[in-house]
Design an enzyme around this catalytic site. Structure first.
Site, PDB file in Angstrom:
ATOM      1  N   THR A 160      -4.980   9.674  -4.403  1.00  0.00           N
ATOM      2  CA  THR A 160      -4.834   9.856  -2.956  1.00  0.00           C
ATOM      3  C   THR A 160      -3.762  10.895  -2.634  1.00  0.00           C
ATOM      4  OG1 THR A 160      -5.524   7.588  -2.602  1.00  0.00           O
ATOM      5  CG2 THR A 160      -4.365   8.621  -0.797  1.00  0.00           C
ATOM      6  N   GLU A 162       0.826  -1.211   0.000  1.00  0.00           N
ATOM      7  CA  GLU A 162       0.000   0.000   0.000  1.00  0.00           C
ATOM      8  C   GLU A 162       0.864   1.266   0.000  1.00  0.00           C
ATOM      9  OE1 GLU A 162      -2.838   1.203  -0.467  1.00  0.00           O
ATOM     10  OE2 GLU A 162      -3.824   2.105   1.279  1.00  0.00           O
TER      11      GLU A 162
HETATM   12  N1  HSE Z   1      -6.978   7.898   5.135  1.00  0.00           N
HETATM   13  C1  HSE Z   1      -6.565   7.992   3.775  1.00  0.00           C
HETATM   14  C2  HSE Z   1      -6.916   9.357   3.223  1.00  0.00           C
HETATM   15  C3  HSE Z   1      -7.241   6.924   2.987  1.00  0.00           C
HETATM   16  O1  HSE Z   1      -8.050   9.782   3.416  1.00  0.00           O
HETATM   17  O2  HSE Z   1      -6.052   9.986   2.617  1.00  0.00           O
HETATM   18  C4  HSE Z   1      -6.924   6.941   1.524  1.00  0.00           C
HETATM   19  O3  HSE Z   1      -5.882   6.088   1.215  1.00  0.00           O
END
Ligand code: HSE
Length: 320
Positions: free
Chosen positions: A191, A139
């Protein structure tokens, strides 16, 4: 066989790894849950060459890397092969049910599936806790070191994840009577970009509001108070305001979901998937359809689905 190496026990295994909703609104980077639909499916077979290789990827429209050094499934699988001290490598066939850059833990699901498949092929020498670092490595290659998608995908249910080690993971109660309506507009939100939008500091009063929302969220889970849960999840005053511009029609979708009976709506992970909380399956289906229709009316392709939190995480089936 070289000394101390482990040979595969099976000729082929298949792993189903669920989509996950990270953050649960206010619980940025520390809360997440696994859902019944969609999921990634990975088949693994032993091969003579060392390391993890990709035989094929289906369902990604050719977007994901076939290079084992760049795919989260093979990065995690390689890490697990080393942990196991495997005598040979594996070949993975990846079926992507979870769209990438959609906010449903797509990269995490592939990473978990890769590591779990290796473990299954070699007769389950590693526990879930032992597999966690392999999943996290996979990941991390695409979205950094946080495990709020990895943990629910691997363990299932609702998880509290503080840090990236097994000691920081706690299973929280799965709310009963909770149904989810999800809608994914057909746009990508990377992301890394969604994280780059976030403030590096927050005011003390914002910090108090945010920790208050997280505390209420956990309390609502333990009391199975769905209305309070939805309100607490929506109580995020840091992350959603900073990312709202990346989610088309966010406020309109929340309004439509509530008009159709939803208790609340949050961004799933880094988005753009939105998730509404409903109290019965019929309502979840109606809300999902209404949200998808609203996107379509505005010219976006969109996938709506009604689903639920699932108890188990990635599951394994021995094929041969
Ligand atoms: N917690 C992470 C975010 C999850 O919101 O950036 C996405 O990978």
């Amino acid at each position: 066989l070289k000394a101390n190496t482990r040979a595969a026990l099976h000729q082929a295994v298949e792993v189903k790894a669920p989509a996950t909703l990270a953050n649960m609104g206010a619980g940025f980077d520390i809360l997440g849950f696994a859902v019944a639909d969609p999921c990634d499916v990975v088949q693994a077979e032993p091969c003579d060459e060392h390391g993890a290789h990709i035989a094929a990827i289906h369902g990604d429209e050719g977007k994901l890397p076939l290079d084992p050094a760049k795919n989260t499934a093979t990065i995690a699988a390689n890490h697990a092969l080393q942990r196991i001290n495997a005598a040979h490598g594996v070949r993975l066939t990846i079926h992507k049910g979870i769209a990438s850059a959609g906010g449903l833990g797509s990269s995490a699901a592939s990473a978990v599936a890769g590591a779990v498949a290796v473990n299954a092929l070699f007769g389950q020498p590693l526990s879930h806790d032992d597999l966690l670092p392999s999943c996290v490595e996979g990941e991390a290659f695409v979205s950094g070191y946080h495990a709020d998608n990895i943990a629910p995908c691997l363990y299932g249910g609702v998880t509290l994840v503080v840090g990236v080690e097994a000691s920081g993971i706690r299973a929280l109660p799965i709310p009963s009577g909770l149904y989810l309506a999800m809608v994914t507009p057909h746009i990508r939100v990377e992301t890394a970009l969604a994280r780059a939008c976030l403030p590096q500091t927050v005011a003390l009063k914002t910090m108090i509001a945010q920790t208050g929302a997280v505390a209420k969220l956990i309390d609502a889970l333990y009391r199975n108070d769905l209305a309070a849960l939805a309100a607490a999840m929506e109580g995020d005053s840091v992350i959603e305001p900073a990312r709202a511009h990346l989610m088309p029609l966010l406020h309109e979708q929340r309004a439509v979901a509530k008009q159709h009976g939803a208790l609340g709506l949050v961004i799933s992970g880094a988005g753009p998937t939105l998730c509404a909380l409903c109290t019965d399956t019929h309502s979840a289906e109606q809300v999902a359809a209404a949200m998808a229709a609203q996107y379509q009316a505005a010219g976006y392709g969109a996938t709506g689905r009604a689903t639920q939190i699932i108890d188990g995480g990635a599951s394994t089936r021995v094929l041969r």
